[in-house]
Write a protein that holds these residues in place. Sequence first.
Motif, PDB file in Angstrom:
ATOM      1  N   ARG A 141       0.840  -1.197   0.000  1.00 11.45           N
ATOM      2  CA  ARG A 141       0.000   0.000   0.000  1.00 11.45           C
ATOM      3  C   ARG A 141       0.879   1.254   0.000  1.00 11.45           C
ATOM      4  O   ARG A 141       1.538   1.567   0.991  1.00 11.45           O
ATOM      5  CB  ARG A 141      -0.928  -0.005   1.210  1.00 11.45           C
ATOM      6  CG  ARG A 141      -1.973   1.102   1.184  1.00 11.45           C
ATOM      7  CD  ARG A 141      -2.988   0.901   2.314  1.00 11.45           C
ATOM      8  NE  ARG A 141      -4.044   1.889   2.249  1.00 11.45           N
ATOM      9  CZ  ARG A 141      -4.038   3.034   2.914  1.00 11.45           C
ATOM     10  NH1 ARG A 141      -3.017   3.328   3.700  1.00 11.45           N
ATOM     11  NH2 ARG A 141      -5.038   3.881   2.810  1.00 11.45           N
ATOM     12  N   GLU A 142       0.900   1.938  -1.123  1.00  8.73           N
ATOM     13  CA  GLU A 142       1.662   3.172  -1.272  1.00  8.73           C
ATOM     14  C   GLU A 142       0.686   4.337  -1.357  1.00  8.73           C
ATOM     15  O   GLU A 142      -0.152   4.376  -2.252  1.00  8.73           O
ATOM     16  CB  GLU A 142       2.534   3.132  -2.521  1.00  8.73           C
ATOM     17  CG  GLU A 142       3.659   2.107  -2.467  1.00  8.73           C
ATOM     18  CD  GLU A 142       4.802   2.563  -1.584  1.00  8.73           C
ATOM     19  OE1 GLU A 142       4.870   3.774  -1.280  1.00  8.73           O
ATOM     20  OE2 GLU A 142       5.626   1.715  -1.199  1.00  8.73           O
ATOM     21  N   VAL A 143       0.782   5.268  -0.427  1.00  2.00           N
ATOM     22  CA  VAL A 143      -0.168   6.378  -0.340  1.00  2.00           C
ATOM     23  C   VAL A 143       0.510   7.672  -0.756  1.00  2.00           C
ATOM     24  O   VAL A 143       1.646   7.954  -0.372  1.00  2.00           O
ATOM     25  CB  VAL A 143      -0.723   6.513   1.094  1.00  2.00           C
ATOM     26  CG1 VAL A 143      -1.630   7.729   1.206  1.00  2.00           C
ATOM     27  CG2 VAL A 143      -1.496   5.256   1.480  1.00  2.00           C
ATOM     28  N   LEU A 144      -0.201   8.441  -1.568  1.00  7.08           N
ATOM     29  CA  LEU A 144       0.260   9.769  -1.985  1.00  7.08           C
ATOM     30  C   LEU A 144      -0.709  10.807  -1.429  1.00  7.08           C
ATOM     31  O   LEU A 144      -1.918  10.726  -1.669  1.00  7.08           O
ATOM     32  CB  LEU A 144       0.308   9.860  -3.507  1.00  7.08           C
ATOM     33  CG  LEU A 144       0.582  11.258  -4.085  1.00  7.08           C
ATOM     34  CD1 LEU A 144       2.004  11.700  -3.756  1.00  7.08           C
ATOM     35  CD2 LEU A 144       0.350  11.278  -5.598  1.00  7.08           C
ATOM     36  N   THR A 145      -0.181  11.764  -0.707  1.00  7.31           N
ATOM     37  CA  THR A 145      -0.986  12.863  -0.176  1.00  7.31           C
ATOM     38  C   THR A 145      -0.800  14.082  -1.069  1.00  7.31           C
ATOM     39  O   THR A 145       0.324  14.550  -1.257  1.00  7.31           O
ATOM     40  CB  THR A 145      -0.573  13.214   1.264  1.00  7.31           C
ATOM     41  OG1 THR A 145      -0.756  12.075   2.106  1.00  7.31           O
ATOM     42  CG2 THR A 145      -1.419  14.356   1.804  1.00  7.31           C
ATOM     43  N   VAL A 146      -1.901  14.576  -1.620  1.00  2.71           N
ATOM     44  CA  VAL A 146      -1.873  15.783  -2.444  1.00  2.71           C
ATOM     45  C   VAL A 146      -2.511  16.915  -1.640  1.00  2.71           C
ATOM     46  O   VAL A 146      -3.709  16.891  -1.359  1.00  2.71           O
ATOM     47  CB  VAL A 146      -2.617  15.577  -3.776  1.00  2.71           C
ATOM     48  CG1 VAL A 146      -2.572  16.863  -4.605  1.00  2.71           C
ATOM     49  CG2 VAL A 146      -2.006  14.421  -4.558  1.00  2.71           C
ATOM     50  N   LEU A 147      -1.702  17.879  -1.254  1.00  2.00           N
ATOM     51  CA  LEU A 147      -2.158  18.996  -0.435  1.00  2.00           C
ATOM     52  C   LEU A 147      -2.875  20.030  -1.300  1.00  2.00           C
ATOM     53  O   LEU A 147      -2.567  20.172  -2.483  1.00  2.00           O
ATOM     54  CB  LEU A 147      -0.972  19.653   0.276  1.00  2.00           C
ATOM     55  CG  LEU A 147      -0.116  18.744   1.157  1.00  2.00           C
ATOM     56  CD1 LEU A 147       1.074  19.516   1.707  1.00  2.00           C
ATOM     57  CD2 LEU A 147      -0.934  18.153   2.292  1.00  2.00           C
ATOM     58  N   PRO A 148      -3.837  20.751  -0.719  1.00  2.00           N
ATOM     59  CA  PRO A 148      -4.506  21.804  -1.496  1.00  2.00           C
ATOM     60  C   PRO A 148      -3.539  22.935  -1.842  1.00  2.00           C
ATOM     61  O   PRO A 148      -2.647  23.266  -1.057  1.00  2.00           O
ATOM     62  CB  PRO A 148      -5.620  22.284  -0.561  1.00  2.00           C
ATOM     63  CG  PRO A 148      -5.153  21.920   0.807  1.00  2.00           C
ATOM     64  CD  PRO A 148      -4.364  20.658   0.656  1.00  2.00           C
ATOM     65  N   LYS A 149      -3.746  23.510  -3.002  1.00  2.00           N
ATOM     66  CA  LYS A 149      -2.922  24.631  -3.431  1.00  2.00           C
ATOM     67  C   LYS A 149      -3.482  25.931  -2.867  1.00  2.00           C
ATOM     68  O   LYS A 149      -4.683  26.157  -2.860  1.00  2.00           O
ATOM     69  CB  LYS A 149      -2.911  24.696  -4.964  1.00  2.00           C
ATOM     70  CG  LYS A 149      -2.026  25.785  -5.534  1.00  2.00           C
ATOM     71  CD  LYS A 149      -2.063  25.754  -7.051  1.00  2.00           C
ATOM     72  CE  LYS A 149      -1.164  26.833  -7.650  1.00  2.00           C
ATOM     73  NZ  LYS A 149      -1.193  26.793  -9.131  1.00  2.00           N
ATOM     74  N   ARG A 150      -2.600  26.785  -2.370  1.00  2.00           N
ATOM     75  CA  ARG A 150      -3.052  28.080  -1.845  1.00  2.00           C
ATOM     76  C   ARG A 150      -3.572  28.957  -2.979  1.00  2.00           C
ATOM     77  O   ARG A 150      -2.988  28.993  -4.064  1.00  2.00           O
ATOM     78  CB  ARG A 150      -1.906  28.787  -1.124  1.00  2.00           C
ATOM     79  CG  ARG A 150      -1.436  28.091   0.123  1.00  2.00           C
ATOM     80  CD  ARG A 150      -0.417  28.935   0.874  1.00  2.00           C
ATOM     81  NE  ARG A 150       0.880  28.994   0.206  1.00  2.00           N
ATOM     82  CZ  ARG A 150       1.392  30.077  -0.338  1.00  2.00           C
ATOM     83  NH1 ARG A 150       0.730  31.222  -0.326  1.00  2.00           N
ATOM     84  NH2 ARG A 150       2.585  30.043  -0.919  1.00  2.00           N
ATOM     85  N   TYR A 151      -4.652  29.686  -2.711  1.00  2.00           N
ATOM     86  CA  TYR A 151      -5.212  30.586  -3.709  1.00  2.00           C
ATOM     87  C   TYR A 151      -4.504  31.930  -3.597  1.00  2.00           C
ATOM     88  O   TYR A 151      -4.728  32.689  -2.650  1.00  2.00           O
ATOM     89  CB  TYR A 151      -6.713  30.755  -3.496  1.00  2.00           C
ATOM     90  CG  TYR A 151      -7.383  31.499  -4.628  1.00  2.00           C
ATOM     91  CD1 TYR A 151      -7.584  30.891  -5.859  1.00  2.00           C
ATOM     92  CD2 TYR A 151      -7.800  32.820  -4.470  1.00  2.00           C
ATOM     93  CE1 TYR A 151      -8.184  31.566  -6.908  1.00  2.00           C
ATOM     94  CE2 TYR A 151      -8.406  33.504  -5.516  1.00  2.00           C
ATOM     95  CZ  TYR A 151      -8.590  32.873  -6.730  1.00  2.00           C
ATOM     96  OH  TYR A 151      -9.184  33.542  -7.770  1.00  2.00           O
TER      97      TYR A 151
END
Length: 372
Positions: A141-151
């Motif tokens: 199980r390989e997990v990738l976390t994609v953080l929200p981009k700042r506006y």
Amino acid sequence: MEIIAVIFIVLALLFLEIGIYQRYGMYHVSYQSHFLEKEKTEGETVQFIEVVENRKILPIPWLKAELTVSKWLDFPGENSVVTGDSRFVTGFFSVQGNAKVSRVWDISCKKRGIYEVEHVVLVTSDLMGIIRLSIPVSNKREVLTVLPKRYTRVGLILPKLFQQYWGDQTVRISNQTDASLSAGLREYMIGDALNRIHWKASLHAGKWLIRQEEPLGQKTMTVILVLKTYSESSGNMVSDWELIEHTIRVCAQCLWEMCQSGWNLRLCVGEETTKKLPYETQYGGGFGMYHQMLNLLAQLKLKDPVSMVKLLRYSSPNNPNESCLLVTPYTDMNVLQWKKTHHAVVLVTGHAHDAGNCADAIIPQPKYENGK
């Protein structure tokens, strides 16, 4: 007679070849895949690596790896098909005996979230392509976390909310700093005071850099994030998902600015936990706390939004001296009454959705900017 003998030999060899591949085709074949990095931000690219190893003499003429991932992980090329919320990716390999091959994909992260490879199936055949073999892979199980981009399209947001550096209007909340206490440099943004530009560093860097200063005193703030795009009385049952994502990005920018300015923060989010209450963090500040809050925003699934009334009731600070910021796609009379009670600041992210007429600033979606 000789022709019959030749046909018999050919058929015997063919059946032998089929038997060998049927029994040993997938024998000692391993597949592994992983993301080169565990964390990225919306819009960035991450490398995804596949490795196939054949630990036997028998070669594999072709091997197809069929992957199922989220549609928000954009694989390049024509071997990627989107159906619903899933993306089906096909990769082809040819592996000699006792050999290992690998492939590197450059994947574009289209949206914040927590992602992993959901399913992997390996498919192959014999040399003649007569039979097909397939096996599922129990991949790590390989997990990738994609953080929200700042506006960041409108520059700094806090000055718009707290009326700093803008004419002779009253400043609601002090954001004074001590010029003798340096807190490093950062890139210039619209709304920064020009007298804080570090000219020498800007000259060397080739871009405008701002001198950051330590605040005179620590300030405490509760940030409340609303994840519904309509009031309970509107009769609307369908959320505007693009507006919610825009609201999350605006909230991320506000959190970044506050952490840069030395605020002590608590974030409350309008999505239900297993206890049917809104998510909330402990109080904290600095980059570590900002990163923790972004991880919380990345994990939001937007499946169980909390109503505005419930969110304000459970998330409002108990300390009357604490500041409070509401980041919301809309306002109504409930928000207006709550703002008067808590002396809060309201940031509306929807276009013309300020029904309560209580917004201190409005940051519409990009498609509505400049009156579009």
